[in-house]
Design a protein around this motif. Structure first.
Motif, PDB file in Angstrom:
ATOM      1  N   ALA A 117       4.233  14.445 -11.754  1.00  0.00           N
ATOM      2  CA  ALA A 117       4.636  14.543 -13.164  1.00  0.00           C
ATOM      3  C   ALA A 117       3.538  15.147 -13.982  1.00  0.00           C
ATOM      4  O   ALA A 117       3.777  15.971 -14.898  1.00  0.00           O
ATOM      5  CB  ALA A 117       5.001  13.144 -13.664  1.00  0.00           C
ATOM      6  N   ALA A 118       2.303  14.784 -13.645  1.00  0.00           N
ATOM      7  CA  ALA A 118       1.193  15.363 -14.400  1.00  0.00           C
ATOM      8  C   ALA A 118       1.106  16.878 -14.193  1.00  0.00           C
ATOM      9  O   ALA A 118       0.866  17.645 -15.126  1.00  0.00           O
ATOM     10  CB  ALA A 118      -0.113  14.673 -13.978  1.00  0.00           C
ATOM     11  N   VAL A 119       1.297  17.251 -12.926  1.00  0.00           N
ATOM     12  CA  VAL A 119       1.259  18.724 -12.660  1.00  0.00           C
ATOM     13  C   VAL A 119       2.353  19.444 -13.407  1.00  0.00           C
ATOM     14  O   VAL A 119       2.153  20.521 -13.997  1.00  0.00           O
ATOM     15  CB  VAL A 119       1.388  18.956 -11.141  1.00  0.00           C
ATOM     16  CG1 VAL A 119       1.582  20.442 -10.865  1.00  0.00           C
ATOM     17  CG2 VAL A 119       0.148  18.439 -10.430  1.00  0.00           C
ATOM     18  N   LEU A 120       3.520  18.854 -13.429  1.00  0.00           N
ATOM     19  CA  LEU A 120       4.617  19.485 -14.155  1.00  0.00           C
ATOM     20  C   LEU A 120       4.321  19.589 -15.640  1.00  0.00           C
ATOM     21  O   LEU A 120       4.621  20.590 -16.304  1.00  0.00           O
ATOM     22  CB  LEU A 120       5.925  18.716 -13.906  1.00  0.00           C
ATOM     23  CG  LEU A 120       6.496  18.803 -12.471  1.00  0.00           C
ATOM     24  CD1 LEU A 120       7.700  17.866 -12.307  1.00  0.00           C
ATOM     25  CD2 LEU A 120       6.869  20.226 -12.142  1.00  0.00           C
ATOM     26  N   ALA A 121       3.733  18.475 -16.151  1.00  0.00           N
ATOM     27  CA  ALA A 121       3.426  18.490 -17.578  1.00  0.00           C
ATOM     28  C   ALA A 121       2.411  19.568 -17.909  1.00  0.00           C
ATOM     29  O   ALA A 121       2.542  20.305 -18.913  1.00  0.00           O
ATOM     30  CB  ALA A 121       2.918  17.110 -18.016  1.00  0.00           C
ATOM     31  N   VAL A 122       1.388  19.635 -17.091  1.00  0.00           N
ATOM     32  CA  VAL A 122       0.377  20.693 -17.353  1.00  0.00           C
ATOM     33  C   VAL A 122       0.994  22.084 -17.235  1.00  0.00           C
ATOM     34  O   VAL A 122       0.752  22.996 -18.047  1.00  0.00           O
ATOM     35  CB  VAL A 122      -0.794  20.510 -16.362  1.00  0.00           C
ATOM     36  CG1 VAL A 122      -1.756  21.680 -16.472  1.00  0.00           C
ATOM     37  CG2 VAL A 122      -1.530  19.208 -16.671  1.00  0.00           C
ATOM     38  N   GLY A 123       1.820  22.214 -16.210  1.00  0.00           N
ATOM     39  CA  GLY A 123       2.455  23.545 -16.057  1.00  0.00           C
ATOM     40  C   GLY A 123       3.371  23.883 -17.209  1.00  0.00           C
ATOM     41  O   GLY A 123       3.433  25.033 -17.656  1.00  0.00           O
ATOM     42  N   MET A 135       0.819  -1.206   0.000  1.00  0.00           N
ATOM     43  CA  MET A 135       0.000   0.000   0.000  1.00  0.00           C
ATOM     44  C   MET A 135       0.848   1.248   0.000  1.00  0.00           C
ATOM     45  O   MET A 135       0.558   2.207  -0.680  1.00  0.00           O
ATOM     46  CB  MET A 135      -0.883   0.022   1.296  1.00  0.00           C
ATOM     47  CG  MET A 135      -2.057  -0.942   1.213  1.00  0.00           C
ATOM     48  SD  MET A 135      -3.249  -0.494  -0.045  1.00  0.00           S
ATOM     49  CE  MET A 135      -3.942   0.952   0.705  1.00  0.00           C
ATOM     50  N   ARG A 136       1.883   1.138   0.759  1.00  0.00           N
ATOM     51  CA  ARG A 136       2.759   2.286   0.840  1.00  0.00           C
ATOM     52  C   ARG A 136       3.424   2.571  -0.481  1.00  0.00           C
ATOM     53  O   ARG A 136       3.508   3.682  -0.906  1.00  0.00           O
ATOM     54  CB  ARG A 136       3.829   2.053   1.940  1.00  0.00           C
ATOM     55  CG  ARG A 136       4.598   3.247   2.241  1.00  0.00           C
ATOM     56  CD  ARG A 136       5.524   2.932   3.395  1.00  0.00           C
ATOM     57  NE  ARG A 136       6.301   4.117   3.708  1.00  0.00           N
ATOM     58  CZ  ARG A 136       7.237   4.171   4.655  1.00  0.00           C
ATOM     59  NH1 ARG A 136       7.444   3.046   5.437  1.00  0.00           N
ATOM     60  NH2 ARG A 136       7.917   5.270   4.898  1.00  0.00           N
ATOM     61  N   LYS A 137       3.858   1.605  -1.207  1.00  0.00           N
ATOM     62  CA  LYS A 137       4.499   1.792  -2.511  1.00  0.00           C
ATOM     63  C   LYS A 137       3.531   2.353  -3.511  1.00  0.00           C
ATOM     64  O   LYS A 137       3.857   3.216  -4.337  1.00  0.00           O
ATOM     65  CB  LYS A 137       5.048   0.452  -3.026  1.00  0.00           C
ATOM     66  CG  LYS A 137       6.215  -0.042  -2.214  1.00  0.00           C
ATOM     67  CD  LYS A 137       6.722  -1.348  -2.789  1.00  0.00           C
ATOM     68  CE  LYS A 137       7.902  -1.888  -2.023  1.00  0.00           C
ATOM     69  NZ  LYS A 137       8.392  -3.184  -2.559  1.00  0.00           N
ATOM     70  N   SER A 180       1.799   9.479  -5.993  1.00  0.00           N
ATOM     71  CA  SER A 180       2.225  10.882  -5.829  1.00  0.00           C
ATOM     72  C   SER A 180       3.186  11.332  -6.903  1.00  0.00           C
ATOM     73  O   SER A 180       3.143  12.453  -7.381  1.00  0.00           O
ATOM     74  CB  SER A 180       2.872  11.061  -4.453  1.00  0.00           C
ATOM     75  OG  SER A 180       4.041  10.263  -4.356  1.00  0.00           O
ATOM     76  N   ILE A 181       4.078  10.371  -7.338  1.00  0.00           N
ATOM     77  CA  ILE A 181       5.034  10.710  -8.395  1.00  0.00           C
ATOM     78  C   ILE A 181       4.323  11.013  -9.674  1.00  0.00           C
ATOM     79  O   ILE A 181       4.610  11.976 -10.383  1.00  0.00           O
ATOM     80  CB  ILE A 181       6.057   9.584  -8.548  1.00  0.00           C
ATOM     81  CG1 ILE A 181       6.941   9.485  -7.301  1.00  0.00           C
ATOM     82  CG2 ILE A 181       6.928   9.785  -9.805  1.00  0.00           C
ATOM     83  CD1 ILE A 181       7.844   8.247  -7.267  1.00  0.00           C
TER      84      ILE A 181
END
Length: 203
Positions: A14-20, A1-3, A9-10
């Motif tokens: 990455a998605a946020v970075l891509a959108v930005g 679960m932890r993994k 989150s990664i």
């Protein structure tokens, strides 16, 4: 679960970075296009706006000369030429006339007195000599230079007879006159000396 949570989150990051990244690229392109459009559109108005004041001021600086400036000097030049020609005209008429240059007639020669001295005549009572003055062929004066002087009586007779003989010679214009009474020797000597002077004068 932890993994699975870490991986999720990664991926989210990455998605946020891509959108930005996509948003950043779009903004950059939009900015580039907006800057380029005003540059081409605004270049034309700036070029047309500049001559608005300069072009309107230039024609005023090269104003054409007024008619008064071009026609003004022509009239005085013609007026000054006319008096100069008139001033030269009197100089030609200043030549002296032949009548003024004619020499004045020579003055007539004046008559000159000439003296002629008669011979020295010896008498019993002394010697007698007479001088005559001639002017223009006429006897004008008779002068006794020397009269008899042998004694007082002889001097008195000569002093009385000489003026009478002078007046007679001037009146007769010759030595052919009568003797003075009582002065025979004086009269003869006096008239002989006068005749000698007349001979020298050619009268």
């Amino acid at each position: 679960m932890r993994k699975r949570a870490v991986f999720g989150s990664i991926v989210s990051s990455a998605a946020v970075l891509a959108v930005g990244w996509q948003i950043g690229v779009h903004d950059t392109a939009t900015t580039t296009l907006s800057d380029a459009a005003p540059a081409s559109a605004g270049g034309t108005p700036k070029a047309s706006a500049a001559p608005s004041t300069a072009a309107s001021a230039a024609p005023k600086a090269t104003a054409t000369p007024t008619p008064a400036q071009t026609a003004g000097p022509a009239t005085p030049a013609t007026a000054a030429a006319t008096p100069s020609a008139a001033a030269e005209a009197p100089a030609a008429s200043a030549a002296p006339s032949p009548a003024a240059a004619a020499p004045a007639p020579a003055p007539a020669p004046t008559a000159v007195d000439q003296n002629f001295t008669g011979s020295l005549i010896s008498t019993r009572y002394g010697t007698i000599q007479v001088q005559i003055t001639v002017n223009s062929g006429k006897i004008t004066e008779v002068t006794a230079l020397k009269l008899t002087d042998d004694g007082g009586r002889s001097v008195q007779i000569s002093a009385r007879a000489a003026p009478v003989l002078r007046s007679e010679v001037l009146s007769a214009q010759s030595a052919n006159v009568a003797s003075v009474s009582g002065a025979t020797y004086t009269s003869d000597g006096y008239l002989q000396s006068v005749q000698s002077a007349l001979d020298q004068a050619g009268l």
